[in-house]
Design a protein around this motif. Sequence first.
Motif, PDB file in Angstrom:
ATOM      1  N   ARG A  11       0.737  -1.208   0.026  1.00 47.16           N
ATOM      2  CA  ARG A  11      -0.062   0.021   0.216  1.00 47.16           C
ATOM      3  C   ARG A  11       0.853   1.138  -0.040  1.00 47.16           C
ATOM      4  O   ARG A  11       0.416   2.391  -0.539  1.00 47.16           O
ATOM      5  CB  ARG A  11      -1.022  -0.073   1.332  1.00 47.16           C
ATOM      6  CG  ARG A  11      -2.198  -0.865   0.938  1.00 47.16           C
ATOM      7  CD  ARG A  11      -3.407  -0.638   1.826  1.00 47.16           C
ATOM      8  NE  ARG A  11      -4.522  -1.646   1.705  1.00 47.16           N
ATOM      9  CZ  ARG A  11      -5.318  -2.083   2.391  1.00 47.16           C
ATOM     10  NH1 ARG A  11      -5.080  -1.968   3.760  1.00 47.16           N
ATOM     11  NH2 ARG A  11      -6.566  -2.673   1.927  1.00 47.16           N
ATOM     12  N   MET A  98      -2.702 -12.808   4.200  1.00 47.43           N
ATOM     13  CA  MET A  98      -3.939 -12.333   3.608  1.00 47.43           C
ATOM     14  C   MET A  98      -5.197 -12.691   4.523  1.00 47.43           C
ATOM     15  O   MET A  98      -6.205 -12.008   4.324  1.00 47.43           O
ATOM     16  CB  MET A  98      -4.266 -13.298   2.335  1.00 47.43           C
ATOM     17  CG  MET A  98      -3.487 -13.076   1.128  1.00 47.43           C
ATOM     18  SD  MET A  98      -3.894 -11.238   0.543  1.00 47.43           S
ATOM     19  CE  MET A  98      -5.291 -11.954  -0.547  1.00 47.43           C
ATOM     20  N   ALA A 101      -7.482 -13.363  10.163  1.00 50.49           N
ATOM     21  CA  ALA A 101      -8.578 -14.138  10.935  1.00 50.49           C
ATOM     22  C   ALA A 101      -9.237 -14.724   9.848  1.00 50.49           C
ATOM     23  O   ALA A 101      -9.486 -14.387   8.682  1.00 50.49           O
ATOM     24  CB  ALA A 101      -9.303 -13.114  11.742  1.00 50.49           C
ATOM     25  N   GLN A 102     -10.028 -15.739  10.195  1.00 49.40           N
ATOM     26  CA  GLN A 102     -10.679 -16.547   9.174  1.00 49.40           C
ATOM     27  C   GLN A 102     -12.026 -15.535   8.781  1.00 49.40           C
ATOM     28  O   GLN A 102     -12.612 -15.278   9.818  1.00 49.40           O
ATOM     29  CB  GLN A 102     -11.250 -17.728   9.948  1.00 49.40           C
ATOM     30  CG  GLN A 102     -12.083 -18.808   9.130  1.00 49.40           C
ATOM     31  CD  GLN A 102     -11.411 -19.447   7.973  1.00 49.40           C
ATOM     32  OE1 GLN A 102     -10.067 -19.430   7.956  1.00 49.40           O
ATOM     33  NE2 GLN A 102     -11.834 -19.873   6.848  1.00 49.40           N
ATOM     34  N   PRO A 103     -12.444 -15.362   7.479  1.00 48.81           N
ATOM     35  CA  PRO A 103     -13.358 -14.631   7.278  1.00 48.81           C
ATOM     36  C   PRO A 103     -14.701 -15.279   7.626  1.00 48.81           C
ATOM     37  O   PRO A 103     -14.694 -16.353   7.586  1.00 48.81           O
ATOM     38  CB  PRO A 103     -13.296 -14.550   5.840  1.00 48.81           C
ATOM     39  CG  PRO A 103     -12.052 -15.037   5.304  1.00 48.81           C
ATOM     40  CD  PRO A 103     -11.766 -15.944   6.562  1.00 48.81           C
ATOM     41  N   ALA A 104     -15.862 -14.203   8.197  1.00 53.99           N
ATOM     42  CA  ALA A 104     -16.907 -14.827   8.688  1.00 53.99           C
ATOM     43  C   ALA A 104     -17.725 -14.582   7.480  1.00 53.99           C
ATOM     44  O   ALA A 104     -18.860 -15.573   7.200  1.00 53.99           O
ATOM     45  CB  ALA A 104     -17.345 -13.954   9.934  1.00 53.99           C
ATOM     46  N   LEU A 105     -17.569 -13.557   6.661  1.00 54.10           N
ATOM     47  CA  LEU A 105     -18.461 -13.420   5.550  1.00 54.10           C
ATOM     48  C   LEU A 105     -18.472 -14.474   4.416  1.00 54.10           C
ATOM     49  O   LEU A 105     -17.226 -14.676   4.200  1.00 54.10           O
ATOM     50  CB  LEU A 105     -18.028 -12.105   4.868  1.00 54.10           C
ATOM     51  CG  LEU A 105     -18.805 -11.303   3.727  1.00 54.10           C
ATOM     52  CD1 LEU A 105     -20.165 -11.507   3.876  1.00 54.10           C
ATOM     53  CD2 LEU A 105     -18.042 -10.147   3.232  1.00 54.10           C
ATOM     54  N   ILE A 130     -13.915 -13.654  -2.370  1.00 60.73           N
ATOM     55  CA  ILE A 130     -13.668 -13.042  -1.208  1.00 60.73           C
ATOM     56  C   ILE A 130     -11.872 -12.514  -1.343  1.00 60.73           C
ATOM     57  O   ILE A 130     -11.470 -11.624  -1.262  1.00 60.73           O
ATOM     58  CB  ILE A 130     -13.501 -13.890   0.062  1.00 60.73           C
ATOM     59  CG1 ILE A 130     -14.910 -14.409   0.471  1.00 60.73           C
ATOM     60  CG2 ILE A 130     -12.821 -13.304   1.203  1.00 60.73           C
ATOM     61  CD1 ILE A 130     -15.726 -13.413   1.495  1.00 60.73           C
ATOM     62  N   SER A 133     -11.885  -9.650  -3.895  1.00 57.33           N
ATOM     63  CA  SER A 133     -12.319  -8.418  -3.360  1.00 57.33           C
ATOM     64  C   SER A 133     -11.130  -7.844  -2.581  1.00 57.33           C
ATOM     65  O   SER A 133     -10.677  -6.824  -2.595  1.00 57.33           O
ATOM     66  CB  SER A 133     -13.475  -8.675  -2.088  1.00 57.33           C
ATOM     67  OG  SER A 133     -14.661  -9.045  -3.158  1.00 57.33           O
ATOM     68  N   LYS A 134     -10.626  -9.094  -1.677  1.00 54.96           N
ATOM     69  CA  LYS A 134      -9.538  -8.184  -0.734  1.00 54.96           C
ATOM     70  C   LYS A 134      -8.316  -7.789  -1.802  1.00 54.96           C
ATOM     71  O   LYS A 134      -7.688  -6.715  -1.448  1.00 54.96           O
ATOM     72  CB  LYS A 134      -8.782  -9.548   0.037  1.00 54.96           C
ATOM     73  CG  LYS A 134      -9.659 -10.001   1.156  1.00 54.96           C
ATOM     74  CD  LYS A 134      -9.309 -11.111   1.785  1.00 54.96           C
ATOM     75  CE  LYS A 134      -8.145 -11.068   2.911  1.00 54.96           C
ATOM     76  NZ  LYS A 134      -8.979 -10.733   4.156  1.00 54.96           N
ATOM     77  N   HIS A 137      -9.136  -4.369  -3.044  1.00 52.69           N
ATOM     78  CA  HIS A 137      -9.100  -3.494  -2.201  1.00 52.69           C
ATOM     79  C   HIS A 137      -7.611  -2.973  -1.577  1.00 52.69           C
ATOM     80  O   HIS A 137      -7.162  -1.999  -1.096  1.00 52.69           O
ATOM     81  CB  HIS A 137      -9.682  -3.831  -0.942  1.00 52.69           C
ATOM     82  CG  HIS A 137     -11.185  -3.840  -0.987  1.00 52.69           C
ATOM     83  ND1 HIS A 137     -12.306  -4.391  -0.546  1.00 52.69           N
ATOM     84  CD2 HIS A 137     -12.056  -2.894  -1.836  1.00 52.69           C
ATOM     85  CE1 HIS A 137     -13.419  -4.330  -0.779  1.00 52.69           C
ATOM     86  NE2 HIS A 137     -13.422  -3.318  -1.651  1.00 52.69           N
ATOM     87  N   MET A 138      -6.649  -3.844  -1.901  1.00 52.58           N
ATOM     88  CA  MET A 138      -5.172  -3.740  -1.439  1.00 52.58           C
ATOM     89  C   MET A 138      -4.512  -3.164  -2.544  1.00 52.58           C
ATOM     90  O   MET A 138      -3.819  -2.211  -2.122  1.00 52.58           O
ATOM     91  CB  MET A 138      -4.583  -5.415  -1.458  1.00 52.58           C
ATOM     92  CG  MET A 138      -5.132  -5.825   0.075  1.00 52.58           C
ATOM     93  SD  MET A 138      -4.618  -7.415   0.233  1.00 52.58           S
ATOM     94  CE  MET A 138      -5.268  -7.944   1.629  1.00 52.58           C
ATOM     95  N   LYS A 140      -6.278  -1.581  -5.548  1.00 52.67           N
ATOM     96  CA  LYS A 140      -7.103  -0.552  -6.090  1.00 52.67           C
ATOM     97  C   LYS A 140      -6.836  -0.214  -7.508  1.00 52.67           C
ATOM     98  O   LYS A 140      -6.426   0.809  -8.080  1.00 52.67           O
ATOM     99  CB  LYS A 140      -6.784   0.845  -5.494  1.00 52.67           C
ATOM    100  CG  LYS A 140      -7.447   0.678  -4.118  1.00 52.67           C
ATOM    101  CD  LYS A 140      -7.064   1.984  -3.005  1.00 52.67           C
ATOM    102  CE  LYS A 140      -7.269   1.564  -1.574  1.00 52.67           C
ATOM    103  NZ  LYS A 140      -6.677   2.724  -0.637  1.00 52.67           N
TER     104      LYS A 140
ATOM    105  N   ASP B 108     -23.363 -13.554   3.364  1.00 57.51           N
ATOM    106  CA  ASP B 108     -23.912 -14.227   4.593  1.00 57.51           C
ATOM    107  C   ASP B 108     -22.872 -14.069   5.639  1.00 57.51           C
ATOM    108  O   ASP B 108     -21.630 -14.501   5.505  1.00 57.51           O
ATOM    109  CB  ASP B 108     -24.144 -15.571   4.279  1.00 57.51           C
ATOM    110  CG  ASP B 108     -24.388 -16.441   5.544  1.00 57.51           C
ATOM    111  OD1 ASP B 108     -24.316 -16.013   6.526  1.00 57.51           O
ATOM    112  OD2 ASP B 108     -24.500 -17.644   5.016  1.00 57.51           O
ATOM    113  N   ASP B 163     -12.892  -8.503   6.773  1.00 53.73           N
ATOM    114  CA  ASP B 163     -12.949  -9.838   6.027  1.00 53.73           C
ATOM    115  C   ASP B 163     -12.408  -9.319   4.341  1.00 53.73           C
ATOM    116  O   ASP B 163     -12.096 -10.267   3.494  1.00 53.73           O
ATOM    117  CB  ASP B 163     -14.322 -10.381   6.077  1.00 53.73           C
ATOM    118  CG  ASP B 163     -14.472 -11.343   7.191  1.00 53.73           C
ATOM    119  OD1 ASP B 163     -13.810 -11.383   8.065  1.00 53.73           O
ATOM    120  OD2 ASP B 163     -15.679 -11.859   7.392  1.00 53.73           O
TER     121      ASP B 163
END
Lengths: 280, 280
Positions: A11, A98, A101-105, A130, A133-134, A137-138, A140, B108, B163
């Motif tokens: 970034r 990456m 934490a384990q994604p909840a979404l 997922i 998307s990450k 966002h990282m 752009k 979700d 996430d």
Amino acid sequence: MEVFTSVSGLRKFLSQQFLQQKSIGLVPTMGALHQGHLALVEAAAAQNDIAVTSIFVNPTQFNNVEDLAKYPRTLEADLELLRVAGCHAVFAPSTEEMYPAQPALKFDFGPIETIMEGASRPGHFNGVGIVVSKLFHMVKPHRAYFGQKDLQQVAVVKRMVADLSFDLEIVVFPTVREADGLAMSSRNRRLSPAERLIAPHIYQILTATRDRIQQGETVGNAKYAALQAFSDIPELILDYIEIVDTATLQNIPEPGEAGTSAICVAVQLGPVRLIDNLIF
Amino acid sequence: MEVFTSVSGLRKFLSQQFLQQKSIGLVPTMGALHQGHLALVEAAAAQNDIAVTSIFVNPTQFNNVEDLAKYPRTLEADLELLRVAGCHAVFAPSTEEMYPAQPALKFDFGPIETIMEGASRPGHFNGVGIVVSKLFHMVKPHRAYFGQKDLQQVAVVKRMVADLSFDLEIVVFPTVREADGLAMSSRNRRLSPAERLIAPHIYQILTATRDRIQQGETVGNAKYAALQAFSDIPELILDYIEIVDTATLQNIPEPGEAGTSAICVAVQLGPVRLIDNLIF
């Protein structure tokens, strides 16, 4: 060429580029690069000021533990190839970087993901959505580059970009093939010499099926002939062959306008699952 | 103050701000603004070069058709309030502008959305997640401002930001209350004068419950006393009262460290469903 393993380092580099109004092209990969990837990187470098390639074997898109464990990892060779291809920056994070934490979404793409690869690899497109998307966002990026070989992935990512209003352009490049027609894939490295000789039959059956339809056979009959052709080659264990609309991925009774239909196939060959498609 | 109804107009304005390295603060709202919203806007204007407020009554987060139809819409008054609060730009799109096509993608959030508001309003947090993602991609804020009154929404949005690796900061501000303790809400306008007199009991029961726990009563006993208190006021039809961890939103057997527990409540009062919470 800069190589980053941390999101913060990446970034920091990119924010300097944004300040200088540089355009950014992103090529998301899982490494084990071949000419198909490099064509995307070359295009990203030609069409943008800065080409960024990510290399990350994303565990959440694998539903098969052995496939994940045996996925080829060739970082040093990849970096050399990227340097030659004109890549400006590589992002090669660890799994912990990456996923702190384990994604909840979870993403559910509806009908588009319950067929073909989605049906055969439950959770695969959630994992793809997922991680893409990450990465978006990282990095752009102004443009993100994908290969047509992953036709369903392209449809899912385009859907996600539209549904979530991502401000970027998805650029899709044609599948790059070996001289004998086999679609380039990182997984081809895991084929034995004997299996490698059989693999081009996939493309031959795809082209024969397309030719039948273009010569006036019904989609149903052409598909039946393809099923016959696969059953004649016992090493190719067919997972699916579907003739679909390229946007909706739903089965079509007859071909649409040129370029809007696709024959999609997945087969198991020895230890490897291969996919390919042909747009017509 | 600039007012935009199109995504393209908004993006054009914002890209000029980015070129000048301006920081952007976003306050997503559904309009019918009150002091709670305006405190967020004032903070966004104080902490960023440019404060953007979005006004959009998002149909996909309503599971009740009447609630959507009767949600207050007061655009002209909202714009005047925003002007006074120091807002720089307003984004007030039509439903068609936000959703040119029906999204196929669904979010979700797992256990965090199957309780409280998620249980009572199926699909609500999917709608919130999609629209907030869209707004984040349209505005690209450095900071986004939310009110603590929507405690579960804050938890869901924070989860989504982590996430999906959104590159922005979520800023949460305390609930703003009327003099008699009623949490400010756009829905309060729909209360009759008699109902408006009853509504402050919600906050009174919340504070009494917190006091009981802080004076040593068990969480279970305090919750039981709250249920009794609600049943003594027949106009307040209790949907739920839960005593939870503010991060996980899961029920807690005893309070955690100061500021990590919350009493959350939802009631129907006449035509309106009201929520409130108290962190302790």
